[in-house]
Design a protein around this motif. Structure first.
Motif, PDB file in Angstrom:
ATOM      1  N   THR A 178       9.949   9.339 -10.276  1.00  0.00           N
ATOM      2  CA  THR A 178       8.627   8.719 -10.726  1.00  0.00           C
ATOM      3  C   THR A 178       7.730   9.293 -10.105  1.00  0.00           C
ATOM      4  O   THR A 178       6.371   8.683 -10.294  1.00  0.00           O
ATOM      5  N   ASP A 182       2.593   7.033 -13.777  1.00  0.00           N
ATOM      6  CA  ASP A 182       2.004   6.133 -13.064  1.00  0.00           C
ATOM      7  C   ASP A 182       2.656   4.774 -12.771  1.00  0.00           C
ATOM      8  O   ASP A 182       3.928   4.758 -13.121  1.00  0.00           O
ATOM      9  N   SER A 183       2.235   4.013 -12.124  1.00  0.00           N
ATOM     10  CA  SER A 183       3.031   2.809 -11.547  1.00  0.00           C
ATOM     11  C   SER A 183       3.987   1.998 -12.500  1.00  0.00           C
ATOM     12  O   SER A 183       5.058   1.661 -12.558  1.00  0.00           O
ATOM     13  N   ARG A 184       3.090   1.588 -13.795  1.00  0.00           N
ATOM     14  CA  ARG A 184       3.950   0.889 -14.837  1.00  0.00           C
ATOM     15  C   ARG A 184       5.110   1.727 -15.448  1.00  0.00           C
ATOM     16  O   ARG A 184       6.147   1.025 -15.478  1.00  0.00           O
ATOM     17  N   GLY A 186       6.615   4.228 -13.878  1.00  0.00           N
ATOM     18  CA  GLY A 186       7.709   4.159 -13.104  1.00  0.00           C
ATOM     19  C   GLY A 186       8.722   3.141 -12.973  1.00  0.00           C
ATOM     20  O   GLY A 186       9.741   3.325 -12.679  1.00  0.00           O
ATOM     21  N   GLU A 187       8.022   1.664 -13.148  1.00  0.00           N
ATOM     22  CA  GLU A 187       8.649   0.601 -13.055  1.00  0.00           C
ATOM     23  C   GLU A 187       9.616   0.798 -14.167  1.00  0.00           C
ATOM     24  O   GLU A 187      10.844   0.431 -14.191  1.00  0.00           O
ATOM     25  N   ASP A 209       8.658   7.753  -1.448  1.00  0.00           N
ATOM     26  CA  ASP A 209       8.044   6.518  -1.744  1.00  0.00           C
ATOM     27  C   ASP A 209       8.953   5.071  -1.102  1.00  0.00           C
ATOM     28  O   ASP A 209       9.949   4.840  -1.877  1.00  0.00           O
ATOM     29  N   GLN A 211       8.586   1.963  -1.679  1.00  0.00           N
ATOM     30  CA  GLN A 211       8.605   1.025  -2.405  1.00  0.00           C
ATOM     31  C   GLN A 211       9.840   1.236  -3.375  1.00  0.00           C
ATOM     32  O   GLN A 211      10.360   0.386  -3.894  1.00  0.00           O
TER      33      GLN A 211
END
Length: 230
Positions: A178, A182-184, A186-187, A209, A211
Motif C-alpha cells: 500500500t 492513498d489511504s482509501r 490502501g484500505e 506502517d 496501522q
C-alpha cells in the motif's frame, strides 16, 4: 508425523544473518534473526526503513541467501533444494506483490497477469480461464485490455495481485503493497488480502506502517536486523 509438522510450520528462519559489503564497510542487514510462520497465517513484518525487513523477504522468497543460519521451507532446508527447484518455488509456490507493482508497461492487464503462466507452459485455454478468474477476483474484469498507464495506482496493484494469484501460490509475499497508494485505496487493497487469507492463503506482509501491520493476525517487529518482538 513429518506431514503434520509440514502443515504446521511453513517457514522457519533459524539464526539468520546477512552481511553486505559496501566498499570497506560491512552492513549487517540481519543479525541472528529467527521466526516461524505457519501455514494459513496472516503475518506482518514491521520495521523502519533499513531495518532488514526487505532482506527477510528476499531470503524467504528465495531471491537471496543467508550468510549464516538456516532457512527451512516446508520442512526442508533451503540448502537441499537445487537451483531448478528454487526457480520452481519462486514461480509457482510464492506470489510476489511489490510496492511499485512491477507491471510491464507495454502489456495489457490481461497479458501482465498471464505472463507467469507462460513461463509455466500452461495451455492457452487454461491460461485464459485462470487469468479471467484472477481478474474477476480483484474486480478488474472490465479492465483486461487496459495498459498500466491507463489504470489508477490501486488498479495497477490489483493487477499485480491477480498476477500473483494466477499461479495458485501457497504463500503471498507482499512488500509495502500500500506504500504508493492513498489511504482509501490502501484500505481496499488490504480488504483483498483479508479475502485471500479467509480463502486459506498464507500471507506475509512487509511494511513500515504500524496501522497496516496491525491488520495482520500477528506482528513481527524487526529493528537493526534483529527480530525484537513476536
Amino acid at each position: 508425523m513429518a506431514g503434520s509438522n509440514r502443515r504446521e510450520d511453513m517457514i522457519q528462519l533459524q539464526e539468520i544473518s546477512k552481511i553486505y559489503e559496501m566498499g570497506d564497510e560491512k552492513v549487517i542487514a540481519l543479525n541472528h534473526a529467527s521466526m516461524e510462520i505457519r501455514q494459513g497465517e496472516f503475518v506482518s513484518i514491521v520495521g523502519p526503513s533499513g531495518s532488514g525487513k526487505s532482506t527477510v523477504m528476499n531470503i524467504i522468497g528465495c531471491l537471496d541467501t543467508a550468510d549464516e543460519g538456516e532457512y527451512i521451507l516446508d520442512g526442508i532446508s533451503i540448502e537441499n533444494y537445487t537451483e531448478k527447484e528454487l526457480a520452481k518455488i519462486r514461480n509457482q509456490k510464492i506470489g510476489f506483490i511489490f510496492q511499485n507493482f512491477n507491471l510491464l508497461p507495454r502489456l495489457t492487464a490481461e497479458e501482465n497477469v498471464e505472463l507467469p503462466l507462460i513461463y509455466q507452459r500452461i495451455s492457452t485455454q487454461e491460461r485464459k480461464r485462470r487469468v479471467r478468474k484472477a481478474l474477476e477476483q480483484v474486480e478488474l474484469s472490465g479492465r483486461m485490455g487496459h495498459r498500466p498507464t491507463e489504470l489508477s495506482g490501486g488498479q495497477q496493484q490489483r493487477v499485480a495481485i491477480a498476477r500473483a494469484l494466477v499461479t495458485k501460490p501457497s504463500l503471498f509475499l507482499a512488500d509495502e503493497p500500500t506504500g504508493n497508494l492513498d489511504s482509501r485505496t490502501g484500505e481496499e487493497i488490504m480488504g483483498l488480502f483479508h479475502a485471500l487469507h479467509k480463502a486459506g492463503n498464507t500471507i506475509l506482509l512487509i511494511t513500515h506502517d504500524n496501522q497496516i501491520a496491525a491488520e495482520a493476525e500477528r506482528k513481527i517487529h524487526i529493528r537493526d536486523g534483529e527480530v525484537i518482538q513476536e
